[in-house]
Design a protein around this motif. Structure first.
Motif: not given
Length: 465
Positions: A340-343, A305-309, A325-331
């Motif tokens: 994904a959070l670190l990245q 996943a890709v996370v905008y944290p 706002t935060t969002f996540t692409l994928g799971a």
């Protein structure tokens, strides 16, 4: 013999004191916890514990050290944190913290800056505060100025980095704030007073120790990293992600995401502060074994996943969007989500440097990493990989050391003093290949789709740097 220099760092969660010798050797350090209070968009702190913590931290740091060795001190604090006090230094408000968002944005300032919040107090504060600011009986005190005032026993000038978010660079006359409500402004390192009898009794310092104008915490971390030459940059990753660098000319950013402090030695210290930060990991993995997660995350490069944290609502760098706002692409779950959070934080850092380059900043000099996140060597290596650049890890990556450097430099060259006192502990080279290019591009495209960044920046950021 005055061969020790004291630096004080007042953060959201603690106040820290550090004593360093002229070559940067740390002789002692001590910290005292602080607490703050959030109420919706408001974030406040009681200033009384600042003073109590300053005394406790100094006495702990001076234990076993001859106080007569201290040749000077300087204080940094979170940029934009302030209170309103009377001529004796007595607070008449709580401290409005750097990220308090009760005010509305205005031209040349973000809504969390001190200037909009001071205007808010003039219009909506308690009647006594409104009247006092208007008639000159009350005035703004930045956090570090308030403590310096109590140490010296009299009014002090502020430094020009702390004053930036209060509207100093716009010109005090252009702020619309009564002149009597605003402080005098001096170069960082200027002697603004000496420790008085009450300050000495409270801290254990001798009467007469010079108190020198400080910096914001972001600038202090930059000094501690030694990033003071043109083209050099420092990334501070803690509660927030802050980038600070050096340019010979001032950067113009129509979006307002980048602001520039004046360099004490000439030139400019541009930078920006994002609302992404390392606490996002604790939000998802409270109390987890971070070292074990670091080892497991290495198998997820890139993550599924890709996370905008983003923590909370609103972003201020590398773009200004109060509605973001935060969002996540994928799971992703488990170690995959952790990766994904670190990245995601590293991707925001990469986008931030792209925004700076697009504005004309030279980012070809050394890049250094400081802040609490550097305790994870894995995360530091990951950030080097995502940036595609070598990064240095300073030996003492603490804003309090930066303030000891400021205290030692005084009216002299801050750059030369930092060169003597700042040491590099390690350099991390990026691993071969840009395996993060595709997920980074996905994040940038998603930010553009949401209107958070413009199409030109999105395209520019995806080009090889």
């Amino acid at each position: 013999m005055n061969d020790l220099w004291a630096g004080v760092d007042v953060g959201t969660q603690s106040l820290r004191v550090l004593l360093a010798e002229a070559d940067g050797t740390v002789v002692a350090r001590a910290g005292v916890p602080l607490t703050s209070h959030r109420h919706g968009e408001r974030h406040e702190q009681d200033p009384a514990p600042w003073w109590a913590a300053l005394g406790d931290a100094f006495r702990a740091a001076l234990h076993g050290v001859d106080p007569a060795r201290v040749g000077g001190l300087s204080i940094c604090a979170t940029s934009g944190t302030f209170l309103v006090a009377d001529a004796s230094g007595r607070p008449h408000t709580t401290a409005l913290m750097y990220d308090d968002a009760r005010a509305t944005a205005e031209p040349g300032a973000q809504r969390t800056w001190a200037l909009p919040k001071l205007r808010w107090l003039l219009e909506h504060g308690p009647a006594g505060v409104r009247t006092g600011l208007a008639d000159g009986s009350l005035a703004l005190r930045h956090c570090g100025d308030h403590l310096a005032e109590r140490l010296t026993g009299g009014p002090v000038a502020t430094d020009w980095t702390s004053a930036l978010k209060t509207g100093y660079d716009l010109g005090w006359h252009a702020t619309g704030i009564p002149p009597t409500a605003l402080p005098a402004v001096v170069r960082p390192g200027t002697t603004i007073g000496t420790v008085g009898p009450a300050g000495a009794a409270h801290t254990g310092l001798p009467v007469g120790v010079p108190v020198r104008a400080g910096l914001t915490d972001g600038c202090a971390a930059q000094v501690a990293a030694g990033a003071l030459a043109p083209g050099s940059w420092n990334s501070v990753l803690g509660t927030t992600l802050v980038l600070k660098g050096v340019t010979t000319d001032r950067l113009a950013d129509p979006s307002g995401a980048v602001y520039s402090h004046r360099h004490p030695d000439g030139g400019w210290l541009p930078g920006g502060a994002s609302n992404v930060g390392s606490p996002v990991v604790d939000d998802f993995f409270p109390g987890a074994d971070r070292e074990a997660l670091d080892r497991a995350a290495a198998a997820h490069e890139p993550a599924s996943a890709v996370v905008y944290p983003l923590r909370g609502t609103g972003e201020r760098f590398p773009f200004v969007r109060p509605e973001a706002t935060t969002f996540t692409l994928g799971a992703a779950t488990g170690a995959d989500l952790y990766a994904a959070l670190l990245q995601g934080v590293a991707y925001v850092e990469r986008l931030s440097y792209a925004h700076l380059r697009r504005l004309g900043a030279d980012t070809t000099g050394p890049l250094s990493l400081t802040g609490g996140a550097t305790r994870s060597r894995y995360w530091s290596q990951l950030r080097a990989d995502v940036l595609g650049r070598p990064v240095t890890l300073p030996a003492t990556a603490e804003p309090a050391l930066g303030m000891a450097v400021v205290a030692a430099a005084g009216d002299g060259s801050l750059t030369e003093t930092a060169a003597r006192m700042v040491r590099v502990a390690d350099t991390l080279e990026p691993r071969a290949g840009d395996r993060f290019a595709e997920p980074f591009a996905r994040l940038v495209d998603a930010l553009a789709d949401r209107g958070y960044v413009d199409a030109d920046l999105a395209a520019y950021a995806k080009e090889p740097s």
